[in-house]
Design a protein around this motif. Structure first.
Motif, short mmCIF file in Angstrom:
data_model
loop_
_atom_site.label_atom_id
_atom_site.label_comp_id
_atom_site.label_asym_id
_atom_site.label_seq_id
_atom_site.Cartn_x
_atom_site.Cartn_y
_atom_site.Cartn_z
N ILE A 63 -17.49 5.98 -1.47
CA ILE A 63 -17.93 5.16 -2.62
C ILE A 63 -16.85 5.16 -3.71
N ALA A 64 -16.27 6.32 -3.98
CA ALA A 64 -15.22 6.41 -5.01
C ALA A 64 -14.05 5.50 -4.63
N GLY A 65 -13.68 5.51 -3.37
CA GLY A 65 -12.59 4.63 -2.91
C GLY A 65 -12.96 3.17 -3.06
N PHE A 66 -14.19 2.86 -2.68
CA PHE A 66 -14.69 1.48 -2.79
C PHE A 66 -14.63 1.00 -4.24
N ARG A 67 -15.11 1.86 -5.15
CA ARG A 67 -15.13 1.49 -6.57
C ARG A 67 -13.72 1.32 -7.13
N THR A 68 -12.82 2.24 -6.74
CA THR A 68 -11.45 2.17 -7.24
C THR A 68 -10.77 0.87 -6.78
N VAL A 69 -10.97 0.54 -5.51
CA VAL A 69 -10.36 -0.69 -4.98
C VAL A 69 -10.96 -1.91 -5.68
N GLN A 70 -12.28 -1.89 -5.84
CA GLN A 70 -12.96 -3.02 -6.48
C GLN A 70 -12.47 -3.21 -7.92
N THR A 71 -12.35 -2.09 -8.64
CA THR A 71 -11.86 -2.15 -10.02
C THR A 71 -10.44 -2.68 -10.07
N GLY A 72 -9.66 -2.35 -9.04
CA GLY A 72 -8.27 -2.81 -8.97
C GLY A 72 -8.13 -4.23 -8.45
N GLY A 73 -9.26 -4.91 -8.24
CA GLY A 73 -9.22 -6.30 -7.82
C GLY A 73 -9.10 -6.49 -6.32
N GLY A 74 -9.34 -5.41 -5.55
CA GLY A 74 -9.21 -5.52 -4.10
C GLY A 74 -10.54 -5.37 -3.39
#
Lengths: 113, 156
Positions: A63-74
């Motif tokens: 989830i942390a990875g998912f959120r970080t990527v999403q926040t980064g526009g990916g």
């Protein structure tokens, strides 16, 4: 947990091996994700073929990875999710958040849409 | 073939997450001796790993001098697992709920919900030596016989 990285077109595939149980796994995964975003790589496919199971803290790592990527526009998607992990994602309703694929070709093509 | 005789084993682990693989291996191996389906065995192991993870991290705080003890008891199609820590104890009630839709991407807070979802019974009691004990019970569903009608005669 170990992570190997390979490039398939515009998609970075992260081949995960071993258990995802939190602790150092969280730091390792987050470092990898941040490095990808810094390098301008925003399409991330996490291959769980060699991951038999995760615990709830391991779900937190994904989830942390998912959120970080999403926040980064990916976008971060999952490949080859075992039945055991799939049932965890289903009961926690995280299956409504993560896109999951059984075919690497279909998964990598989905990022073009 | 399922084992109708009761059996019991005990596993004592250091409070480090790298030992969770041993929990999986032991629970899988133990449960395979009883009349549980593959899904039931996986769910039992997932719940035991969850309880052991919580015990190592939240109760024992990864203190290497503290241990997590698992007692496994099986009979027929039922398996009971007790996971005992050496921590100060805690009130599980605030952690029982499923995460709300807006909290779905929270990093934590799913452990007890996962145990309850996969088990027939989950209870929390104080352990005799002061920590907490999580009681997990799984009763296997009848396993479909895929070999077709059985022969009335058999050899022992």
């Amino acid at each position: 947990m170990t992570i190997r990285q390979r490039q398939v077109g515009d998609v970075v595939v992260l081949d995960i091996d071993g258990k995802i149980v939190g602790g150092v796994d969280h730091d390792l995964f987050q470092e990898k994700i941040r490095a990808l975003l810094t390098a301008g790589k925003h399409n991330v496919l996490v291959n769980l073929e060699n991951v038999k199971w995760v615990n709830s803290t391991g779900l937190g790592v994904l989830i942390a990875g998912f959120r970080t990527v999403q926040t980064g526009g990916g976008r971060l998607k999952l490949l080859h999710v075992s039945e055991r992990i799939h049932s965890l994602l289903t009961i926690t309703r995280l299956s409504t958040k993560f896109e999951m694929f059984e075919s690497e070709d279909e998964a990598t093509a989905s990022f073009a849409k | 073939m399922a084992n109708e005789s009761p059996a019991e084993i005990q596993l004592r682990l250091p409070s480090q997450l790298r030992w969770l693989g041993v929990v999986d291996a032991v629970v899988q191996g133990f449960a395979a001796e009883f009349a549980l389906s593959a899904d039931d065995v996986n769910n039992l192991s997932t719940a035991a790993i969850e309880a052991a993870s919580n015990a190592m991290e939240h109760a024992n705080k990864f203190d290497e001098s503290k241990h997590v003890t698992l007692h496994l008891r099986g009979h027929g199609s039922a398996i009971d697992i007790e996971v005992e820590d050496e921590g100060p104890g805690f009130d599980p009630r605030p952690y029982e709920r499923e995460l709300s839709a807006e909290d779905l991407l929270k990093l934590r807070g799913r452990g007890i919900f996962i145990m309850r979802s996969f088990m027939d019974e989950v209870r929390f009691t104080r352990a005799p030596r002061g920590g907490m004990c999580v009681h997990l019970r799984k009763v296997g569903r009848p396993i479909a016989d895929e070999s077709g009608p059985s022969d009335a005669t058999s050899s022992n």
